[in-house]
Design a protein around this motif. Sequence first.
Motif, mmCIF file in Angstrom:
data_model
loop_
_atom_site.group_PDB
_atom_site.id
_atom_site.type_symbol
_atom_site.label_atom_id
_atom_site.label_comp_id
_atom_site.label_asym_id
_atom_site.label_seq_id
_atom_site.Cartn_x
_atom_site.Cartn_y
_atom_site.Cartn_z
ATOM 1 N N LEU A 64 -14.490 8.866 -126.156
ATOM 2 C CA LEU A 64 -15.500 8.509 -125.178
ATOM 3 C C LEU A 64 -15.808 7.032 -125.252
ATOM 4 O O LEU A 64 -16.480 6.567 -126.160
ATOM 5 C CB LEU A 64 -16.795 9.291 -125.449
ATOM 6 N N THR A 65 -15.288 6.292 -124.291
ATOM 7 C CA THR A 65 -15.668 4.878 -124.190
ATOM 8 C C THR A 65 -15.962 4.621 -122.731
ATOM 9 O O THR A 65 -15.261 5.102 -121.864
ATOM 10 C CB THR A 65 -14.522 3.932 -124.589
ATOM 11 N N GLY A 66 -16.985 3.878 -122.462
ATOM 12 C CA GLY A 66 -17.185 3.494 -121.069
ATOM 13 C C GLY A 66 -17.906 4.529 -120.249
ATOM 14 O O GLY A 66 -18.137 5.656 -120.660
ATOM 15 N N ASP A 67 -18.248 4.101 -119.067
ATOM 16 C CA ASP A 67 -19.136 4.902 -118.242
ATOM 17 C C ASP A 67 -18.452 6.101 -117.627
ATOM 18 O O ASP A 67 -19.078 7.119 -117.375
ATOM 19 C CB ASP A 67 -19.733 4.028 -117.132
ATOM 20 N N ARG A 68 -17.155 5.990 -117.369
ATOM 21 C CA ARG A 68 -16.529 7.101 -116.666
ATOM 22 C C ARG A 68 -16.458 8.330 -117.576
ATOM 23 O O ARG A 68 -16.719 9.449 -117.143
ATOM 24 C CB ARG A 68 -15.133 6.728 -116.197
ATOM 25 N N ASP A 69 -16.106 8.100 -118.838
ATOM 26 C CA ASP A 69 -16.058 9.232 -119.759
ATOM 27 C C ASP A 69 -17.423 9.863 -119.920
ATOM 28 O O ASP A 69 -17.560 11.088 -119.925
ATOM 29 C CB ASP A 69 -15.550 8.762 -121.130
ATOM 30 N N ALA A 70 -18.408 8.996 -120.037
ATOM 31 C CA ALA A 70 -19.769 9.517 -120.168
ATOM 32 C C ALA A 70 -20.148 10.305 -118.928
ATOM 33 O O ALA A 70 -20.835 11.326 -119.003
ATOM 34 C CB ALA A 70 -20.752 8.372 -120.392
ATOM 35 N N TYR A 71 -19.671 9.840 -117.788
ATOM 36 C CA TYR A 71 -19.993 10.530 -116.535
ATOM 37 C C TYR A 71 -19.450 11.949 -116.541
ATOM 38 O O TYR A 71 -20.148 12.897 -116.155
ATOM 39 C CB TYR A 71 -19.419 9.724 -115.365
ATOM 40 N N PHE A 72 -18.187 12.097 -116.992
ATOM 41 C CA PHE A 72 -17.625 13.448 -117.020
ATOM 42 C C PHE A 72 -18.395 14.346 -117.965
ATOM 43 O O PHE A 72 -18.709 15.498 -117.647
ATOM 44 C CB PHE A 72 -16.147 13.396 -117.445
ATOM 45 N N LEU A 73 -18.693 13.802 -119.127
ATOM 46 C CA LEU A 73 -19.479 14.595 -120.079
ATOM 47 C C LEU A 73 -20.811 14.990 -119.476
ATOM 48 O O LEU A 73 -21.261 16.128 -119.593
ATOM 49 C CB LEU A 73 -19.680 13.792 -121.369
ATOM 50 N N MET A 74 -21.420 14.031 -118.777
ATOM 51 C CA MET A 74 -22.719 14.282 -118.174
ATOM 52 C C MET A 74 -22.621 15.406 -117.164
ATOM 53 O O MET A 74 -23.443 16.319 -117.137
ATOM 54 C CB MET A 74 -23.222 12.991 -117.518
ATOM 55 N N LEU A 75 -21.582 15.356 -116.327
ATOM 56 C CA LEU A 75 -21.441 16.385 -115.307
ATOM 57 C C LEU A 75 -21.296 17.767 -115.928
ATOM 58 O O LEU A 75 -21.913 18.738 -115.493
ATOM 59 C CB LEU A 75 -20.215 16.097 -114.444
ATOM 60 N N ILE A 76 -20.460 17.815 -116.968
ATOM 61 C CA ILE A 76 -20.253 19.111 -117.612
ATOM 62 C C ILE A 76 -21.582 19.626 -118.170
ATOM 63 O O ILE A 76 -21.949 20.791 -117.960
ATOM 64 C CB ILE A 76 -19.218 18.974 -118.749
ATOM 65 N N LEU A 77 -22.298 18.742 -118.846
ATOM 66 C CA LEU A 77 -23.550 19.177 -119.459
ATOM 67 C C LEU A 77 -24.574 19.578 -118.411
ATOM 68 O O LEU A 77 -25.245 20.601 -118.530
ATOM 69 C CB LEU A 77 -24.120 18.061 -120.338
ATOM 70 N N VAL A 78 -24.677 18.775 -117.359
ATOM 71 C CA VAL A 78 -25.693 19.075 -116.347
ATOM 72 C C VAL A 78 -25.377 20.384 -115.646
ATOM 73 O O VAL A 78 -26.262 21.216 -115.410
ATOM 74 C CB VAL A 78 -25.809 17.917 -115.331
ATOM 75 N N THR A 79 -24.103 20.601 -115.308
ATOM 76 C CA THR A 79 -23.749 21.859 -114.658
ATOM 77 C C THR A 79 -24.063 23.029 -115.573
ATOM 78 O O THR A 79 -24.646 24.028 -115.149
ATOM 79 C CB THR A 79 -22.236 21.897 -114.333
ATOM 80 N N GLY A 80 -23.675 22.853 -116.848
ATOM 81 C CA GLY A 80 -23.942 23.922 -117.796
ATOM 82 C C GLY A 80 -25.417 24.233 -117.922
ATOM 83 O O GLY A 80 -25.846 25.397 -117.903
ATOM 84 N N VAL A 81 -26.206 23.167 -118.042
ATOM 85 C CA VAL A 81 -27.643 23.367 -118.242
ATOM 86 C C VAL A 81 -28.277 23.990 -117.005
ATOM 87 O O VAL A 81 -29.117 24.883 -117.103
ATOM 88 C CB VAL A 81 -28.312 22.025 -118.602
ATOM 89 N N THR A 82 -27.867 23.531 -115.836
ATOM 90 C CA THR A 82 -28.434 24.107 -114.606
ATOM 91 C C THR A 82 -28.104 25.588 -114.516
ATOM 92 O O THR A 82 -28.965 26.412 -114.193
ATOM 93 C CB THR A 82 -27.885 23.382 -113.371
ATOM 94 N N ALA A 83 -26.852 25.903 -114.815
ATOM 95 C CA ALA A 83 -26.474 27.317 -114.771
ATOM 96 C C ALA A 83 -27.299 28.118 -115.774
ATOM 97 O O ALA A 83 -27.771 29.220 -115.471
ATOM 98 C CB ALA A 83 -24.982 27.457 -115.071
ATOM 99 N N ALA A 84 -27.478 27.529 -116.952
ATOM 100 C CA ALA A 84 -28.265 28.223 -117.975
ATOM 101 C C ALA A 84 -29.690 28.463 -117.508
ATOM 102 O O ALA A 84 -30.238 29.552 -117.662
ATOM 103 C CB ALA A 84 -28.269 27.400 -119.262
ATOM 104 N N MET A 85 -30.285 27.427 -116.908
ATOM 105 C CA MET A 85 -31.670 27.566 -116.450
ATOM 106 C C MET A 85 -31.774 28.637 -115.368
ATOM 107 O O MET A 85 -32.694 29.450 -115.368
ATOM 108 C CB MET A 85 -32.195 26.244 -115.904
ATOM 109 N N ILE A 86 -30.823 28.630 -114.441
ATOM 110 C CA ILE A 86 -30.881 29.624 -113.371
ATOM 111 C C ILE A 86 -30.772 31.016 -113.967
ATOM 112 O O ILE A 86 -31.491 31.947 -113.600
ATOM 113 C CB ILE A 86 -29.759 29.394 -112.338
ATOM 114 N N ASN A 87 -29.877 31.156 -114.944
ATOM 115 C CA ASN A 87 -29.721 32.471 -115.545
ATOM 116 C C ASN A 87 -30.944 32.893 -116.330
ATOM 117 O O ASN A 87 -31.382 34.032 -116.265
ATOM 118 C CB ASN A 87 -28.483 32.487 -116.449
#
Lengths: 436, 294, 364
Positions: C191-214
Amino acid sequence: MQTRKSLWMMFASLISLLAMLLSACGGTATPEGPAPAAPVEAIRLGSINDTTGPTSDVGKDYALGIREAIAYVNDNGGVNGKPIELFQYDYGYRVPEAITTYKRFRDQDKVVAVLGWGTGDTSALAPTVTQDKMPYVSASYSAELTDPAKTPYNLFFSTDYSTNARAAITAWYEEVWLKDARFESRRSAGDKPRFVAFYSFPTPYSSAPIKAIKEQAELLGFEIGPDQDVSLTALDTKSQVLAASEFGPDLVWHGNTTMSVAAALKDSAALELGADHIVNNWGYDENLPRLAGDAAEGVIGIVPSALFGEEAAPGEPGVTMADVMEYAQKYNPNVPPEKRLVRTVQAWGDVLLLWEAMKRADAAGDLSGEGIRKAFETLENYDLGLGAPPVTFTPTDHRPGSAVNLYIIRGGGFELLTRVDLKERWPDLWPTWLGY
Amino acid sequence: MELFLQLLVSGILVGSIYALVALGWTLIYKSSSVLNLAMGELTLVGAYVCLTLYNWGIPFPVAVLGSLVMGAILGLLVERLVLRPLIGEPVLTVIMVTVGLSFLLRGLVGLIWGTDTVVFNPAVFPAESIRIGPVIITPVYLGGFVASLILLAFFVWFFQGTRWGLAMQATADDQMAALSLGVSARLVYAIAWAIAFMAAGVGGIFLGSINGLNISVGHLGLLVLPAVVLGGLNSVPGAIAGGLIIGVLQNLTGGYLDRFIPGGIKDIFPLAFMAVFLIFKPYGLWGWVKIERV
Amino acid sequence: MFRLPAGTYFQSYRQAHRFWPTRFMTFRMIVLLVVLFAVVPFTFSNYALSIANRIGYTILAAMGVQLLIGFTGQLTLGHAAFVAVGAYTSAIFTLTAADYASSSPFWGFLTDTGMAYPLSILLACLLAGLWSVLFGLPSARIKGFGIILTTMAAQFITVDFVIAQYVSQIGGRGHYFSIPPGTLKIGRWVLTGDRDAYFLMLILVTGVTAAMINWKRTRLGRAWIAIRDNDIAAEILGVDIVRYKQLAYFAAGMLAGLAGSFWITSLFFVSPEHFVWSNSLWWVGVILIGGVGAIDGTIFGSIFLELMLVLVNSFSVANILFLYFKDIAFGLAVIIFLLYEPNGLSYRWWQIKNYFYLWPFSYK
């Protein structure tokens, strides 16, 4: 029925989405502040300042100084004829905003160097700045930024905090402890002077030089008492002073900015602590006697350049104090000269240093980040003028100097007490002190 | 022993300034059940207005009066524009509105007065301290202590002895019943906020006299909350007592515990103490106990 | 509030339980995910990606606050402390792994296979959750305003005291330190740079949103909402209040730990200054503007406030008037939203959507 409607909705949304994407792809439309129209060959500089946050009592003056200094540079030929375009933003000492502003400077404004401010964000950005090869001239003089092996692109004009701290304690030891009559009996009895540090534990800037100053205290033969935590916004420091008075210090080091240092000084005077005080450079300026009143009498402090309005020899760039004052009046007439602080002069120091490095880099044909850094490392005993000690950068040592000016407050005004050159005094220990 | 006495006395004197601000907070809560997180900034406004008037050459008592008037006007404005529309909204909304208000006020204060530290010039209180036995007292704190006692007496009388004071208490207890008896809830709220601004302003003036005035004086607002919780949210004498106790606790822990637990305990101890205290006495020392019946 | 398009009929329980009940919704969400995952990272500049990362971080942090305030009704003003716990745990764990990689087989294994950081995320979640429960214990006895105080106490005790004094002793690093580039890797992805962080962020946010909805749809979520609405009634109905409150604190702490672990990828640096009280207030403001109790409200609120911040920041220092705009803007935004849109952006968004869904039957 449902199928037709949902198909229609899908189609409509797809069209609108494509339209949005196309317009977005045209450019990253982020609103920009009013930037002066500049010819193509202007050199871009970014500046991150704190004018609204907890260190803004010193930050605002510094920000004004940067603006005025850049104006002077542009009026005097810029960088070998090319003018400088300055992008200056406030970040309120909120580190995440500093990071984003830096990224904006790097990716959008495409600056060639950045003028930074606080220790927290400068240290945070250090690895990134090293990776990006972006010269970062900060107002943070933290010694951790002086090791080229770790942070080659972090530079500043003044001696670093640890050097300053060591010089301050050495100056007090030599000028006061060894010479003053009131310590005569204790000296002959072989007593050790007692030392306590007052600073803000969690703030990176305050805690930076503590290790160094304690080392120096031991070297000189002090007895060290418990550290006292004084927050940057402290108004009442009586309990810290009382706790310190249990130890009975002769010397107290203040590592905060002016407001909390003034509070500590006043409380020390009120509770009759009976100690002398040495203050780091961001806690020591024209505001201190104003805030602390009589309690500021006899307080010694570090001043990295001449005070605002003080006579100072021009040095190589040829800038005199009269120039500084003229530009201050011209560009910020609504701030009266009595309210200007030494911070303005410090800002000029950083800008003049960067200017010289950029001129040299440009003359060598390489005005990139790496080129500017190499130009810095060609500076040897370069005299900036304006009361700053000469600066030297080498590829292995980015500490700008080893000589520190110590001032003392007498009668509400400032006097030069002494100049301590650490390298001269401890030439074999000096290289080992790099980096902390 | 000398250290203890000194810490105790300094604590009481510092605490009296906290008490002034806590007083304002309790007034608002008592009359309108609004939990106000903007107390720090209210302190700032009053102090800055007084300072500006004083530095223009107006004598100190008149400057204080001027800031009181300004505080009253501001209190009325805030109540009218921001809080009246929110009557009946859930607790969180009202709290967050006061948070928003605190940010707004802080920004406005910074905009109008800048962030430089300003001092009362010439100093209002003499700088030399007074020595009473083994204890050293600075006149500023003494002034604050006296002021808070005067205000305490005044407000206790106001709430217990006058019609409007009783009306305000009635509104706080049961708004509907008070309205039905002819009490104008709107007027009650307006008076509560005006008084709070004024009390906080007086506290701010004393704070400003200690070590200069700067935007960070507003951080005091945080310390007010433990004080009011300790004394009980609804109790005026409780607020004063709470403020004093918090001041004393701060100083005692700062003086004694700092050597064992280095650094910073002075600032967080009041909050930590509060958290533990609440478990045992959720309503504070003199607060009205809310009995929830099913 | 959540209305389905006119003419939607479910014919089985399974259909009714789907995340995206209609075909149009599925289509829309897939397009959104495609745009976010595939189009944005390669067309937006690094600067825009870093803003997106900040928005993602705010979403992750605010989700925890939303859980406590919006779902369970516990007023929390100290969330930044738990995020700090997560960030420090993750950073110290990863750095220790890197330091001892050569000497110890265990750490060496972790570092070489790139498992140090993901493991540290799990550890951070766990620790932050437990720490949050510690400060959630008073909620068994205290309601309303008292909880505000205990969470504020959590904020200051954790960041200003525990981290500054004690955590700084671990490994002798001090309380602020940087993470050398190349240390953070997941498997073989460095993980270096903003793009990698962006992908990680997307994965985490999607996961968390799904978790909250569930969570909201299950028994756990219903218990939380019951506690929020009327805890005495919930207790009568058999909901064990203390247990579910502590679970809420634990879950919120976990989310905070996740946010903290993510935060270190954007800066490669941790310091207590990143987790001050105004951050906690900021996140509460986010969910208020977005809509209390609504998961999409967190997302809207984050986007709105962060973009507003970017807009305000773009005014140069030269223009003195705009210097204090940030504080004023935040204060005004919160006040105006609370006065005129007390239900937040989420409510407004649903009103707009419902108009189209119910068309031509737009009257209720």
